[in-house]
Design a protein around this motif. Structure first.
Motif, mmCIF file in Angstrom:
data_model
loop_
_atom_site.group_PDB
_atom_site.id
_atom_site.type_symbol
_atom_site.label_atom_id
_atom_site.label_comp_id
_atom_site.label_asym_id
_atom_site.label_seq_id
_atom_site.Cartn_x
_atom_site.Cartn_y
_atom_site.Cartn_z
ATOM 1 N N ALA A 21 4.808 -5.500 7.038
ATOM 2 C CA ALA A 21 5.109 -5.194 5.581
ATOM 3 C C ALA A 21 3.580 -5.013 4.861
ATOM 4 N N ARG A 22 3.676 -4.261 3.771
ATOM 5 C CA ARG A 22 2.323 -4.052 3.219
ATOM 6 C C ARG A 22 2.245 -4.229 1.748
ATOM 7 N N GLU A 23 1.223 -4.567 1.323
ATOM 8 C CA GLU A 23 1.098 -4.738 -0.342
ATOM 9 C C GLU A 23 1.753 -3.805 -0.997
ATOM 10 N N GLU A 24 1.727 -2.380 -0.818
ATOM 11 C CA GLU A 24 2.410 -1.745 -1.620
ATOM 12 C C GLU A 24 3.818 -1.832 -1.480
ATOM 13 N N ASP A 25 4.533 -2.127 -0.408
ATOM 14 C CA ASP A 25 6.062 -2.496 -0.336
ATOM 15 C C ASP A 25 6.481 -3.443 -1.039
ATOM 16 N N ALA A 26 5.376 -4.495 -1.072
ATOM 17 C CA ALA A 26 5.863 -5.829 -2.143
ATOM 18 C C ALA A 26 5.734 -5.240 -3.510
ATOM 19 N N ASN A 27 4.939 -4.206 -3.990
ATOM 20 C CA ASN A 27 4.893 -3.840 -5.235
ATOM 21 C C ASN A 27 5.850 -3.032 -5.591
ATOM 22 N N LYS A 28 6.360 -2.394 -4.617
ATOM 23 C CA LYS A 28 7.635 -1.037 -5.190
ATOM 24 C C LYS A 28 8.822 -2.140 -4.795
ATOM 25 N N LEU A 29 9.069 -3.136 -4.074
ATOM 26 C CA LEU A 29 10.133 -4.073 -4.053
ATOM 27 C C LEU A 29 10.270 -4.811 -5.744
ATOM 28 N N GLU A 30 9.139 -5.350 -6.038
ATOM 29 C CA GLU A 30 8.812 -6.077 -7.072
ATOM 30 C C GLU A 30 9.678 -5.310 -8.245
ATOM 31 N N GLN A 31 8.871 -4.056 -8.272
ATOM 32 C CA GLN A 31 9.421 -3.261 -9.475
ATOM 33 C C GLN A 31 10.926 -2.888 -9.243
ATOM 34 N N TYR A 32 11.481 -2.812 -8.249
ATOM 35 C CA TYR A 32 12.916 -2.431 -8.137
ATOM 36 C C TYR A 32 13.690 -3.608 -8.624
#
Length: 118
Positions: A21-32
């Motif tokens: 998992a990467r930080e950009e994945d976390a951001n995308k998931l948070e937005q979703y």
């Protein structure tokens, strides 16, 4: 890396996890999650692990970087994987208040969907 998949249930975020998992994945998931569940609607997570390259449940949680308000929204957490190590980490989710977690083998994805919907 997370890939958000089409979900069989409107109350469930479906993810396929490849590698770490990467930080950009976390951001995308948070937005979703923000767009679909806001800050107070409960939701489930169906995580399908593929090509695990050292990812653990702990790494997944750290990668998501949900703050405590998100943990209050979690209901069920289904994990589908071939790795027995992931099954052991899935059981840790049972110790988080309000979250029920369960591991399913890679060939039990349909069984996992049935469990998460009920």
């Amino acid at each position: 890396m997370f890939e958000i998949l089409p979900s069989q249930d409107p109350n469930t975020v479906a993810l396929e996890v490849h590698g770490k998992a990467r930080e950009e994945d976390a951001n995308k998931l948070e937005q979703y999650v923000e767009a679909n569940f806001g800050n107070d609607e409960d939701f489930n997570v169906m995580a399908i692990f593929d090509e695990l390259d050292g990812t653990t449940f702990k790494g997944l949680v750290e990668g998501m970087k949900f703050d405590t308000k998100r943990w209050d929204q979690f209901n069920k957490f289904a994990v589908v994987s071939e790795k027995s190590s992931i099954e052991k980490f899935t059981k840790l989710g049972d110790h988080l208040p309000g979250i029920t977690s369960k591991h399913f083998d890679k060939n039990e994805e349909e069984k996992a969907w049935k469990w998460i919907k009920h």
